[in-house]
Design a protein around this motif. Sequence first.
Motif, PDB file in Angstrom:
ATOM      1  N   LEU A   1      50.740  33.405   8.991  1.00  0.00           N
ATOM      2  CA  LEU A   1      50.552  33.656   7.564  1.00  0.00           C
ATOM      3  C   LEU A   1      51.908  33.693   6.861  1.00  0.00           C
ATOM      4  N   LEU A   2      52.035  32.939   5.780  1.00  0.00           N
ATOM      5  CA  LEU A   2      53.256  32.946   4.982  1.00  0.00           C
ATOM      6  C   LEU A   2      52.972  33.565   3.622  1.00  0.00           C
ATOM      7  N   ALA A   3      53.744  34.592   3.277  1.00  0.00           N
ATOM      8  CA  ALA A   3      53.585  35.281   1.995  1.00  0.00           C
ATOM      9  C   ALA A   3      54.804  35.002   1.135  1.00  0.00           C
ATOM     10  N   ARG A   4      54.588  34.286   0.045  1.00  0.00           N
ATOM     11  CA  ARG A   4      55.669  33.895  -0.858  1.00  0.00           C
ATOM     12  C   ARG A   4      55.742  34.906  -1.996  1.00  0.00           C
TER      13      ARG A   4
ATOM     14  N   ARG B   1      53.469  37.219  13.275  1.00  0.00           N
ATOM     15  CA  ARG B   1      52.186  36.818  12.706  1.00  0.00           C
ATOM     16  C   ARG B   1      52.295  36.532  11.217  1.00  0.00           C
ATOM     17  N   CYS B   2      53.428  36.919  10.620  1.00  0.00           N
ATOM     18  CA  CYS B   2      53.602  36.719   9.186  1.00  0.00           C
ATOM     19  C   CYS B   2      55.079  36.573   8.850  1.00  0.00           C
ATOM     20  N   ILE B   3      55.375  35.647   7.923  1.00  0.00           N
ATOM     21  CA  ILE B   3      56.720  35.487   7.388  1.00  0.00           C
ATOM     22  C   ILE B   3      56.656  35.767   5.892  1.00  0.00           C
ATOM     23  N   VAL B   4      57.564  36.596   5.410  1.00  0.00           N
ATOM     24  CA  VAL B   4      57.647  36.923   3.992  1.00  0.00           C
ATOM     25  C   VAL B   4      58.962  36.365   3.461  1.00  0.00           C
ATOM     26  N   ALA B   5      58.894  35.545   2.424  1.00  0.00           N
ATOM     27  CA  ALA B   5      60.100  34.944   1.854  1.00  0.00           C
ATOM     28  C   ALA B   5      59.833  34.524   0.417  1.00  0.00           C
ATOM     29  N   ALA B   6      60.912  34.187  -0.296  1.00  0.00           N
ATOM     30  CA  ALA B   6      60.760  33.747  -1.686  1.00  0.00           C
ATOM     31  C   ALA B   6      60.269  32.310  -1.766  1.00  0.00           C
ATOM     32  N   ALA B   7      60.560  31.503  -0.742  1.00  0.00           N
ATOM     33  CA  ALA B   7      60.145  30.100  -0.748  1.00  0.00           C
ATOM     34  C   ALA B   7      60.107  29.589   0.683  1.00  0.00           C
ATOM     35  N   PHE B   8      59.333  28.514   0.873  1.00  0.00           N
ATOM     36  CA  PHE B   8      59.208  27.895   2.194  1.00  0.00           C
ATOM     37  C   PHE B   8      59.309  26.379   2.060  1.00  0.00           C
TER      38      PHE B   8
END
Length: 203
Positions: free
Chosen positions: A119-122, A98-105
């Motif tokens: 949901l993407l959390a940068r 349900r969510c991806i956490v990364a420094a960039a997309f």
Amino acid sequence: MEPIAIVKGIAVPLTRPDVDTDAIIPKQFLKSIERTGFGKNLFNDWRFVEGDPSRPNANFVLNQPRYQGAQILIAKGTFGIGSSREHAPWALTDYGFRCIVAAAFGDIFYNNSHKNELLLARIPADAVERLMAEVQEHEGCELTVDLPAQTVTSPAGLSISFDIPEDTKRRLLEGLDDIAITLRHQADIAAFEERRKSTHPWL
């Protein structure tokens, strides 16, 4: 779309950097325009020996028992680079993320994901490393991604802020896809059509 406000769940660390969309869902599985059924092929060439679903790769992180049922993926580098394919977020959500956490997309992946209940959390790269270390050290580690507060928090007390465009945030909180957003203007659209009939009756 289902609204997304807070995602809390087991987090899995994907330590391979700069994952592209062909690795997320290889091209040979892009044979359907339905949004379901792609989860079984997520990271197919990494999850299975020689891509054979009957031969799980025990060394790949998603096959490890401690990460079963994970809802949050932590990724290194830039996640979702490469070709434009909505199948990538479809595969991730169908698997259970349900969510991806990364420094960039990747830009296109970023936009596609938010239109498909992901949901993407940068967050900064050093914060990604700290979260990965905590998740790897503590089995069953659950992170909390709070969209209203725009924070990612961990059991050890890490609290990391992330930015998100206001219109994207509203879309996710209210569970709005492109059609739902358009239908909010249904009365204006109907009024426009009526005016056009009177000024351009031949159309």
